[in-house]
Write a protein that holds these residues in place. Structure first.
Motif, PDB file in Angstrom:
ATOM      1  N   LYS A 110       0.825  -1.207   0.000  1.00  0.00           N
ATOM      2  CA  LYS A 110       0.000   0.000   0.000  1.00  0.00           C
ATOM      3  C   LYS A 110       0.855   1.251   0.000  1.00  0.00           C
ATOM      4  O   LYS A 110       0.471   2.268  -0.529  1.00  0.00           O
ATOM      5  CB  LYS A 110      -0.815   0.024   1.316  1.00  0.00           C
ATOM      6  CG  LYS A 110      -2.217  -0.393   1.154  1.00  0.00           C
ATOM      7  CD  LYS A 110      -3.284   0.006   2.142  1.00  0.00           C
ATOM      8  CE  LYS A 110      -3.116   0.042   3.601  1.00  0.00           C
ATOM      9  NZ  LYS A 110      -4.410  -0.067   4.313  1.00  0.00           N
ATOM     10  N   TYR A 111       2.012   1.169   0.677  1.00  0.00           N
ATOM     11  CA  TYR A 111       2.814   2.357   0.924  1.00  0.00           C
ATOM     12  C   TYR A 111       4.192   2.215   0.300  1.00  0.00           C
ATOM     13  O   TYR A 111       4.707   1.102   0.148  1.00  0.00           O
ATOM     14  CB  TYR A 111       2.977   2.576   2.441  1.00  0.00           C
ATOM     15  CG  TYR A 111       1.687   2.648   3.206  1.00  0.00           C
ATOM     16  CD1 TYR A 111       0.560   3.251   2.644  1.00  0.00           C
ATOM     17  CD2 TYR A 111       1.584   2.109   4.483  1.00  0.00           C
ATOM     18  CE1 TYR A 111      -0.631   3.320   3.358  1.00  0.00           C
ATOM     19  CE2 TYR A 111       0.407   2.172   5.201  1.00  0.00           C
ATOM     20  CZ  TYR A 111      -0.703   2.776   4.630  1.00  0.00           C
ATOM     21  OH  TYR A 111      -1.876   2.834   5.328  1.00  0.00           O
ATOM     22  N   ARG A 114       7.704  -0.195   1.655  1.00  0.00           N
ATOM     23  CA  ARG A 114       7.486  -1.339   2.546  1.00  0.00           C
ATOM     24  C   ARG A 114       6.272  -2.147   2.090  1.00  0.00           C
ATOM     25  O   ARG A 114       5.326  -1.603   1.535  1.00  0.00           O
ATOM     26  CB  ARG A 114       7.299  -0.911   4.006  1.00  0.00           C
ATOM     27  CG  ARG A 114       6.139   0.036   4.267  1.00  0.00           C
ATOM     28  CD  ARG A 114       6.672   1.409   4.651  1.00  0.00           C
ATOM     29  NE  ARG A 114       5.679   2.235   5.344  1.00  0.00           N
ATOM     30  CZ  ARG A 114       5.300   3.432   4.891  1.00  0.00           C
ATOM     31  NH1 ARG A 114       5.733   3.889   3.729  1.00  0.00           N
ATOM     32  NH2 ARG A 114       4.444   4.169   5.593  1.00  0.00           N
ATOM     33  N   LEU A 116       3.646  -5.557   3.394  1.00  0.00           N
ATOM     34  CA  LEU A 116       3.183  -6.297   4.573  1.00  0.00           C
ATOM     35  C   LEU A 116       2.762  -7.691   4.120  1.00  0.00           C
ATOM     36  O   LEU A 116       2.002  -7.843   3.165  1.00  0.00           O
ATOM     37  CB  LEU A 116       2.028  -5.526   5.213  1.00  0.00           C
ATOM     38  CG  LEU A 116       1.461  -6.045   6.535  1.00  0.00           C
ATOM     39  CD1 LEU A 116       0.973  -4.866   7.394  1.00  0.00           C
ATOM     40  CD2 LEU A 116       0.297  -7.008   6.309  1.00  0.00           C
ATOM     41  N   ILE A 164       7.262  -6.238   6.403  1.00  0.00           N
ATOM     42  CA  ILE A 164       6.547  -6.338   7.675  1.00  0.00           C
ATOM     43  C   ILE A 164       5.873  -7.704   7.714  1.00  0.00           C
ATOM     44  O   ILE A 164       5.103  -8.048   6.816  1.00  0.00           O
ATOM     45  CB  ILE A 164       5.471  -5.231   7.779  1.00  0.00           C
ATOM     46  CG1 ILE A 164       6.127  -3.858   7.652  1.00  0.00           C
ATOM     47  CG2 ILE A 164       4.692  -5.366   9.086  1.00  0.00           C
ATOM     48  CD1 ILE A 164       5.127  -2.733   7.427  1.00  0.00           C
ATOM     49  N   ARG A 195      10.373  -6.146   9.995  1.00  0.00           N
ATOM     50  CA  ARG A 195       9.504  -5.726  11.100  1.00  0.00           C
ATOM     51  C   ARG A 195       8.462  -6.812  11.393  1.00  0.00           C
ATOM     52  O   ARG A 195       7.914  -7.408  10.478  1.00  0.00           O
ATOM     53  CB  ARG A 195       8.784  -4.437  10.672  1.00  0.00           C
ATOM     54  CG  ARG A 195       8.052  -3.794  11.809  1.00  0.00           C
ATOM     55  CD  ARG A 195       7.077  -2.684  11.438  1.00  0.00           C
ATOM     56  NE  ARG A 195       7.382  -1.733  10.416  1.00  0.00           N
ATOM     57  CZ  ARG A 195       6.502  -0.772  10.052  1.00  0.00           C
ATOM     58  NH1 ARG A 195       5.341  -0.660  10.674  1.00  0.00           N
ATOM     59  NH2 ARG A 195       6.799   0.066   9.072  1.00  0.00           N
ATOM     60  N   TYR A 285       4.412   4.210  19.280  1.00  0.00           N
ATOM     61  CA  TYR A 285       4.535   4.513  17.854  1.00  0.00           C
ATOM     62  C   TYR A 285       3.225   5.105  17.337  1.00  0.00           C
ATOM     63  O   TYR A 285       3.117   6.316  17.141  1.00  0.00           O
ATOM     64  CB  TYR A 285       4.924   3.222  17.125  1.00  0.00           C
ATOM     65  CG  TYR A 285       5.043   3.289  15.627  1.00  0.00           C
ATOM     66  CD1 TYR A 285       5.643   4.369  14.993  1.00  0.00           C
ATOM     67  CD2 TYR A 285       4.570   2.235  14.830  1.00  0.00           C
ATOM     68  CE1 TYR A 285       5.765   4.399  13.606  1.00  0.00           C
ATOM     69  CE2 TYR A 285       4.695   2.248  13.450  1.00  0.00           C
ATOM     70  CZ  TYR A 285       5.283   3.337  12.842  1.00  0.00           C
ATOM     71  OH  TYR A 285       5.406   3.356  11.467  1.00  0.00           O
ATOM     72  N   TYR A 286       2.211   4.271  17.174  1.00  0.00           N
ATOM     73  CA  TYR A 286       0.922   4.739  16.665  1.00  0.00           C
ATOM     74  C   TYR A 286      -0.174   4.537  17.689  1.00  0.00           C
ATOM     75  O   TYR A 286      -0.179   3.538  18.436  1.00  0.00           O
ATOM     76  CB  TYR A 286       0.518   3.929  15.435  1.00  0.00           C
ATOM     77  CG  TYR A 286       1.162   4.347  14.140  1.00  0.00           C
ATOM     78  CD1 TYR A 286       1.613   5.647  13.913  1.00  0.00           C
ATOM     79  CD2 TYR A 286       1.295   3.419  13.101  1.00  0.00           C
ATOM     80  CE1 TYR A 286       2.181   6.004  12.701  1.00  0.00           C
ATOM     81  CE2 TYR A 286       1.865   3.765  11.883  1.00  0.00           C
ATOM     82  CZ  TYR A 286       2.309   5.066  11.687  1.00  0.00           C
ATOM     83  OH  TYR A 286       2.875   5.408  10.482  1.00  0.00           O
ATOM     84  N   LYS A 335      -0.487   5.999   6.670  1.00  0.00           N
ATOM     85  CA  LYS A 335      -1.468   6.225   7.724  1.00  0.00           C
ATOM     86  C   LYS A 335      -1.613   7.757   7.845  1.00  0.00           C
ATOM     87  O   LYS A 335      -0.618   8.474   7.758  1.00  0.00           O
ATOM     88  CB  LYS A 335      -0.980   5.638   9.049  1.00  0.00           C
ATOM     89  CG  LYS A 335      -0.633   4.138   8.984  1.00  0.00           C
ATOM     90  CD  LYS A 335      -1.873   3.262   9.024  1.00  0.00           C
ATOM     91  CE  LYS A 335      -1.525   1.789   9.214  1.00  0.00           C
ATOM     92  NZ  LYS A 335      -1.227   1.060   7.945  1.00  0.00           N
TER      93      LYS A 335
HETATM   94  C1  LIG Z   1      -0.086  -0.061   8.374  1.00  0.00           C
HETATM   95  C2  LIG Z   1       0.511  -0.699   7.196  1.00  0.00           C
HETATM   96  C3  LIG Z   1       1.881  -0.623   6.947  1.00  0.00           C
HETATM   97  C4  LIG Z   1       2.843   0.049   7.895  1.00  0.00           C
HETATM   98  O1  LIG Z   1       2.771   1.428   7.845  1.00  0.00           O
HETATM   99  P1  LIG Z   1       3.845   2.267   8.680  1.00  0.00           P
HETATM  100  O2  LIG Z   1       3.319   3.652   8.602  1.00  0.00           O
HETATM  101  O3  LIG Z   1       5.158   2.091   8.001  1.00  0.00           O
HETATM  102  O4  LIG Z   1       3.860   1.697  10.058  1.00  0.00           O
HETATM  103  C5  LIG Z   1       2.388  -1.196   5.796  1.00  0.00           C
HETATM  104  N1  LIG Z   1       1.583  -1.837   4.920  1.00  0.00           N
HETATM  105  C6  LIG Z   1       0.263  -1.938   5.126  1.00  0.00           C
HETATM  106  C7  LIG Z   1      -0.570  -2.647   4.114  1.00  0.00           C
HETATM  107  C8  LIG Z   1      -0.331  -1.386   6.278  1.00  0.00           C
HETATM  108  O5  LIG Z   1      -1.637  -1.527   6.482  1.00  0.00           O
END
Ligand SMILES: *Cc1c(COP(=O)(O)O)cnc(C)c1O
Ligand code: SF4
Length: 342
Positions: A110-111, A114, A116, A164, A195, A285-286, A335
């Protein structure tokens, strides 16, 4: 631990695996352990498709005879979950099933920088507010064929510097399986950070064995463990012993929480949580606003209230004791942080 029996050499389950298998799954048993009965509860309880599940260690951190105990309310299956009435609550609140997010089975990208991996559907505990309570894990588990596809994807995306491991809970895996996964991922030269998102240190700290710490520390660069605690009562001496060991092994420790009505929706409680976390070498963190997942609307805290709590925290605590208040918005590039007045 290795034991012999008539069929030869066998691995016996470790203590944590035994504790995991002995988790409480029955509402009445949970109430009985706490000296409560259904009749005296100020709310109605009922089994749900998302089953009740809580390790006995976590039950032992709850206060007896308190139907409003903040740990109990996170795990107890309420009758209300079936009749969500607030608008906007649904089965995929953060868009994890959308094809533009779920690029391959088991991989969410998504981001920037990184990805997940949903490595397993298994968790030590079932949190009633979990945004993945309806996620189709069985279609997303990490088989070796899927892992190979994910590795190919990452080889074609050298800009991804962090993986992650999430789930479910990646620490549900055996130490051996984690060791293999970490060693496979370590072959990607681009990865700077690995992570883990886990609730084990909080709900079953005995899982944090030296073999586990060894397995996740074999990653040659930085290993990060993000815990998930919501209330200061979750920070026990056992948790502290576990996080101290990870800290000594050079693992970076962070915590994320969810803002939950009736559990941690006030600045004092949240500052106390942060103070105890930092005592345990864990940085806040969050603080996630609740994802609007069906069955969780009784935990909802309105945006204005969340801002008020954040501002009160900023006025009363060191900056690093205030987690970033964030919302998971579909389509956003990260986020999304709440904006305050201070
Ligand atoms: C929350 C999330 C992350 C991690 O976001 P960070 O802001 O780096 O902690 C990465 N991938 C997905 C799909 C997420 O939902
Ligand atoms: S441990 Fe995490 S993934 Fe598992 S039920 Fe709780 S919030 Fe959801």
């Amino acid at each position: 631990m290795i034991a012999r029996n008539s069929s030869g050499l066998q691995l016996t389950p470790q203590d944590w695996q035994k504790s995991l298998s002995e988790a409480v799954t029955d509402i009445d048993e949970l109430l009985e352990l706490l000296g409560l009965t259904r009749k005296e509860l100020p709310y109605a309880v009922a089994p749900n498709a998302f089953a009740l599940r809580v390790p006995r260690y976590f039950v032992a951190q709850m206060e007896s005879r308190n139907p409003y105990d903040p740990l109990l309310l996170q795990v107890l299956s309420l009758a209300d979950e079936k009749t969500d009435t607030l608008p906007g609550f649904n089965h995929d609140p953060v868009g994890d099933r959308r094809p533009e997010t779920r690029l391959l089975p088991g991989l969410l990208h998504k981001y920037h920088g990184r990805v997940l991996l949903t490595v397993t559907g298994a968790c030590a505990v079932h949190c009633r507010y979990c945004f993945r309570r309806h996620f189709p894990y069985q279609d997303n588990l990490l088989t070796s064929a899927r892992l190979q596809e994910i590795l190919n994807y990452l080889q074609n995306h050298p800009e991804v510097e962090e993986v992650i491991l999430s789930g479910g809970d990646p620490f549900s895996f055996s130490d051996q399986k984690l060791l293999e996964l970490v060693s496979t991922l370590s072959t990607l030269p681009q990865l700077k950070r690995l992570r883990f998102h886990t609730r084990f240190p909080v709900v079953l700290p005995e899982r944090i064995t030296s073999a586990l710490i060894h397995a996740i520390s074999t990653f040659p660069n930085t290993t990060v463990v993000v815990l998930h605690a919501n209330h200061p009562n979750e920070i026990s001496a056992e948790l502290k012993a576990a996080t101290e060991q990870m800290h000594q092994a050079g693992i970076l420790l962070l915590n994320q929480s969810v803002l939950l009505r009736g559990i941690n929706d006030d600045a004092k409680t949240l500052v106390r949580l942060s103070e105890r976390l930092v005592d345990a070498k864990v940085l806040p963190y969050y603080l996630n606003l609740l994802d609007k997942v069906s069955g969780s609307s009784h935990f909802f805290v309105a945006l204005e209230e969340a801002k008020r709590i954040m501002e009160e925290m900023l006025k009363s605590a060191s900056g690093y004791l205030v987690p970033r208040f964030v919302e998971d918005q579909i389509g956003a590039a990260s986020k999304v942080p709440l904006e305050g007045e201070c």
